[in-house]
Design a protein around this motif. Structure first.
Motif, PDB file in Angstrom:
ATOM      1  N   UNK A  44       0.862  -1.195   0.000  1.00 35.82           N
ATOM      2  CA  UNK A  44       0.000   0.000   0.000  1.00 35.82           C
ATOM      3  C   UNK A  44       0.893   1.239   0.000  1.00 35.82           C
ATOM      4  N   UNK A  45       0.807   2.045  -1.059  1.00 33.60           N
ATOM      5  CA  UNK A  45       1.625   3.254  -1.187  1.00 33.60           C
ATOM      6  C   UNK A  45       0.712   4.468  -1.336  1.00 33.60           C
ATOM      7  N   UNK A  46       0.955   5.482  -0.515  1.00 30.40           N
ATOM      8  CA  UNK A  46       0.212   6.743  -0.613  1.00 30.40           C
ATOM      9  C   UNK A  46       1.191   7.878  -0.853  1.00 30.40           C
ATOM     10  N   UNK A  47       0.945   8.658  -1.894  1.00 26.49           N
ATOM     11  CA  UNK A  47       1.719   9.886  -2.139  1.00 26.49           C
ATOM     12  C   UNK A  47       0.788  11.041  -1.795  1.00 26.49           C
ATOM     13  N   UNK A  48       0.999  11.671  -0.667  1.00 23.29           N
ATOM     14  CA  UNK A  48       0.120  12.758  -0.237  1.00 23.29           C
ATOM     15  C   UNK A  48       0.695  14.105  -0.665  1.00 23.29           C
TER      16      UNK A  48
ATOM     17  N   UNK B 172      10.628  19.736  -5.819  1.00 22.18           N
ATOM     18  CA  UNK B 172      11.714  19.074  -6.535  1.00 22.18           C
ATOM     19  C   UNK B 172      11.942  17.622  -6.160  1.00 22.18           C
ATOM     20  N   UNK B 173      10.910  16.924  -5.680  1.00 21.78           N
ATOM     21  CA  UNK B 173      11.064  15.545  -5.220  1.00 21.78           C
ATOM     22  C   UNK B 173      10.699  14.508  -6.277  1.00 21.78           C
ATOM     23  N   UNK B 174      10.541  14.895  -7.534  1.00 21.90           N
ATOM     24  CA  UNK B 174      10.101  13.951  -8.566  1.00 21.90           C
ATOM     25  C   UNK B 174      11.032  12.744  -8.662  1.00 21.90           C
ATOM     26  N   UNK B 175      12.320  12.985  -8.811  1.00 13.64           N
ATOM     27  CA  UNK B 175      13.287  11.885  -8.941  1.00 13.64           C
ATOM     28  C   UNK B 175      13.366  11.060  -7.666  1.00 13.64           C
ATOM     29  N   UNK B 176      13.277  11.721  -6.504  1.00 11.43           N
ATOM     30  CA  UNK B 176      13.307  10.993  -5.235  1.00 11.43           C
ATOM     31  C   UNK B 176      12.129  10.028  -5.131  1.00 11.43           C
TER      32      UNK B 176
ATOM     33  N   UNK C  29      -3.813  18.602  -4.725  1.00  6.68           N
ATOM     34  CA  UNK C  29      -4.790  19.691  -4.673  1.00  6.68           C
ATOM     35  C   UNK C  29      -5.488  19.859  -6.013  1.00  6.68           C
ATOM     36  N   UNK C  30      -4.796  19.501  -7.083  1.00  7.14           N
ATOM     37  CA  UNK C  30      -5.386  19.555  -8.423  1.00  7.14           C
ATOM     38  C   UNK C  30      -4.959  18.340  -9.218  1.00  7.14           C
ATOM     39  N   UNK C  31      -5.861  17.813 -10.021  1.00  8.86           N
ATOM     40  CA  UNK C  31      -5.540  16.669 -10.875  1.00  8.86           C
ATOM     41  C   UNK C  31      -5.312  17.097 -12.317  1.00  8.86           C
ATOM     42  N   UNK C  32      -5.292  18.407 -12.562  1.00 12.85           N
ATOM     43  CA  UNK C  32      -5.056  18.900 -13.923  1.00 12.85           C
ATOM     44  C   UNK C  32      -3.607  19.299 -14.149  1.00 12.85           C
ATOM     45  N   UNK C  33      -2.804  19.273 -13.092  1.00  5.85           N
ATOM     46  CA  UNK C  33      -1.387  19.633 -13.196  1.00  5.85           C
ATOM     47  C   UNK C  33      -0.661  18.596 -14.057  1.00  5.85           C
ATOM     48  N   UNK C  34      -0.023  19.012 -15.167  1.00  2.00           N
ATOM     49  CA  UNK C  34       0.677  18.052 -16.037  1.00  2.00           C
ATOM     50  C   UNK C  34       1.740  17.240 -15.312  1.00  2.00           C
ATOM     51  N   UNK C  35       2.436  17.875 -14.363  1.00  2.00           N
ATOM     52  CA  UNK C  35       3.488  17.171 -13.621  1.00  2.00           C
ATOM     53  C   UNK C  35       2.881  16.062 -12.755  1.00  2.00           C
ATOM     54  N   UNK C  36       1.726  16.326 -12.173  1.00  2.00           N
ATOM     55  CA  UNK C  36       1.050  15.324 -11.346  1.00  2.00           C
ATOM     56  C   UNK C  36       0.581  14.158 -12.216  1.00  2.00           C
ATOM     57  N   UNK C  37       0.007  14.473 -13.365  1.00  2.00           N
ATOM     58  CA  UNK C  37      -0.473  13.423 -14.267  1.00  2.00           C
ATOM     59  C   UNK C  37       0.685  12.586 -14.808  1.00  2.00           C
ATOM     60  N   UNK C  38       1.799  13.241 -15.059  1.00  2.00           N
ATOM     61  CA  UNK C  38       2.983  12.500 -15.532  1.00  2.00           C
ATOM     62  C   UNK C  38       3.469  11.532 -14.463  1.00  2.00           C
ATOM     63  N   UNK C  39       3.528  11.997 -13.202  1.00  2.00           N
ATOM     64  CA  UNK C  39       3.943  11.117 -12.103  1.00  2.00           C
ATOM     65  C   UNK C  39       2.973   9.948 -11.965  1.00  2.00           C
ATOM     66  N   UNK C  40       1.679  10.239 -12.097  1.00  2.00           N
ATOM     67  CA  UNK C  40       0.673   9.174 -11.985  1.00  2.00           C
ATOM     68  C   UNK C  40       0.894   8.102 -13.048  1.00  2.00           C
TER      69      UNK C  40
ATOM     70  N   UNK D  37       1.538   4.441 -11.432  1.00  2.00           N
ATOM     71  CA  UNK D  37       0.237   3.828 -11.183  1.00  2.00           C
ATOM     72  C   UNK D  37      -0.195   2.963 -12.356  1.00  2.00           C
ATOM     73  N   UNK D  38      -1.185   2.118 -12.122  1.00  2.00           N
ATOM     74  CA  UNK D  38      -1.712   1.277 -13.190  1.00  2.00           C
ATOM     75  C   UNK D  38      -2.495   2.134 -14.183  1.00  2.00           C
ATOM     76  N   UNK D  39      -2.563   1.721 -15.446  1.00  2.00           N
ATOM     77  CA  UNK D  39      -3.256   2.527 -16.468  1.00  2.00           C
ATOM     78  C   UNK D  39      -4.737   2.753 -16.175  1.00  2.00           C
ATOM     79  N   UNK D  40      -5.353   1.863 -15.417  1.00  2.00           N
ATOM     80  CA  UNK D  40      -6.785   1.992 -15.139  1.00  2.00           C
ATOM     81  C   UNK D  40      -7.061   2.688 -13.805  1.00  2.00           C
ATOM     82  N   UNK D  41      -6.068   3.423 -13.297  1.00  2.00           N
ATOM     83  CA  UNK D  41      -6.262   4.149 -12.036  1.00  2.00           C
ATOM     84  C   UNK D  41      -7.462   5.087 -12.153  1.00  2.00           C
ATOM     85  N   UNK D  42      -8.291   5.114 -11.120  1.00  2.00           N
ATOM     86  CA  UNK D  42      -9.525   5.898 -11.161  1.00  2.00           C
ATOM     87  C   UNK D  42      -9.314   7.292 -10.554  1.00  2.00           C
TER      88      UNK D  42
END
Length: 430
Positions: free
Chosen positions: A148-152, A161-165, A184-195, A199-204
């Protein structure tokens, strides 16, 4: 009711002890899907109960699991020490009637005692990325059994600057795991790239930010001429507003330190919190603000996320936030759990367009307030675009340096009109 989720008796007992009656919107949306072990991207307003939304299914999963001698089973990554500490407290409260153990690992503390805690094989580790990587490198923590992994606060983590970490930490985890990413937002390109990377392709996606309002928080702006004018306005508010506790936000640690010194000079009891403070200093400040009678805290955005302290009913943005999400998290320190709160932001001419942009981004309208005794010369831009932003002044082409110098207005002497003025050295006559 929480009983609808078919949670274990030990968790329901903890929920009763916390006096929680009804699950929040984000908890109703997340808990059933998380119990189905789906990968989820979550976004909800500050104070919505998001932490419990991922902690309850995490704890339920560990309760149902047959206990054996494995390494860490659940990892929660947090961008800041303060948020990690708050998550640790929340986790302990919910796990109070279970035999599940959790630890918190952050910077600012010695590695050796942390390594000793890790060797006790806790089921849950709550950590900041940098410090966890140090333990991974030293082979003091192992994540090959992680389920179980949570990225809060993922957006905040990437901003820092923690992307690589984060990617290096995820590589140490087994691929067959459940991942929850909160932002806080799911429209951020950096957040979507990390996801996409972790994460699995079918993440909801579960995004409740657009449907959740904060009617219990009044948001006001006060126009200001300059920093000295802001200081006088702040002095008036601290003397005339009714509040139990207030956080005053600045954009940088230097500005926070400077404002703290100004307030102390004028006999306010105040502490300052920012990222450059040593861990023990920050801990001492938070203890004073939480339960030792300290009413005024000056802070940079390090305090805008993760602090869940009762009694904060006034937030003052001395400097207007640079981004809408930062403003949202600052304001979210008040009006917690349906209580009433007031957020006041100072706006100079240079901050007007920033204010309008954030107003439109968040879909809110700031109430304009005026303190008659301290009315300044800036009453708003003379010309506005259709967007509400001010027109910028166009520079003349081919103007010489001499012309520019001549065009500058003469500096006005600084005066003190009943509020804060220039700090001068105290004399015996004072």
């Amino acid at each position: 009711m929480f009983t609808h989720f078919e949670l274990s008796e030990s968790l329901l007992k903890a929920i009763t002890q916390l006096n929680w009656e009804q699950p929040t919107d984000i908890q109703q949306a997340v808990i059933p899907k998380a119990l189905e072990q789906k990968d989820l991207l979550l976004s909800a307003s500050t104070g919505s109960g998001k932490s419990a939304a991922f902690l309850l299914p995490l704890l339920e999963r560990l309760i149902r699991r047959k206990k054996d001698n494995t390494d860490t089973l659940a990892l929660i990554l947090s961008p800041t020490r303060e948020l990690a500490s708050q998550l640790f407290k929340d986790c302990q409260a919910l796990a109070a009637f279970t035999d599940i153990n959790s630890i918190v690992i952050t910077g600012g503390e010695s590695l050796k005692p942390q390594a000793a805690k890790i060797r006790k094989n806790p089921e849950i580790v709550i950590a900041t990325p940098g410090r966890l990587l140090e333990h991974l490198t030293a082979k003091q923590v192992f994540l090959q059994d992680l389920e179980y992994l949570v990225i809060d606060e993922a957006d905040r983590m990437l901003d820092m600057g923690f992307h690589e970490d984060v990617l290096n930490i995820v590589k140490a985890c087994q691929s067959q795991r459940q991942t929850l990413l909160c932002s806080a937002t799911l429209s951020d390109p950096a957040v979507l790239r990390l996801a996409r990377e972790i994460m699995t392709p079918d993440a909801e996606h579960i995004d409740l930010t657009e449907t959740q309002e904060q009617p219990s928080i009044r948001q006001q702006i006060i126009l200001a001429d300059d920093r000295k004018h802001k200081e006088r306005l702040l002095d008036w508010l601290l003397q005339n507003e009714t509040y139990d506790k207030t956080i005053i936000f600045c954009n940088t640690r230097d500005q926070a330190d400077a404002l703290g010194n100004v307030l102390r000079y004028h006999d306010y009891r105040v502490e300052v919190l920012h990222g450059e403070k040593q861990h023990q200093q920050r801990k001492k400040v938070m203890q004073a603000f939480t339960n030792q009678g300290l009413k005024i805290l000056v802070a940079s955005d390090v305090a805008a996320r993760g602090l869940d302290i009762d009694g904060i009913n006034l937030v003052i943005n001395f400097d207007f936030a640079r981004k809408g999400d930062d403003h949202l998290h600052r304001v979210g320190r008040t009006g917690r759990a349906g209580t009433e709160g007031l957020a006041i932001s100072f706006v100079t001419a240079n901050e007007w367009n920033l204010m309008v942009g954030i107003e439109r981004y968040l879909g809110i309208h700031f109430e304009q307030r005026q303190i008659k005794a301290l009315k300044g010369s800036f009453t708003g831009p003379k010309k506005l675009k259709a967007s509400g932003k001010a027109y910028g002044s166009k520079k003349k082409k081919n103007s010489s340096k001499a012309d520019v110098k001549k065009s500058r207005p003469a500096k006005k002497p600084t005066t003190d009109s009943g509020g804060f003025g220039v700090i001068r050295k105290k004399t015996k006559k004072d």
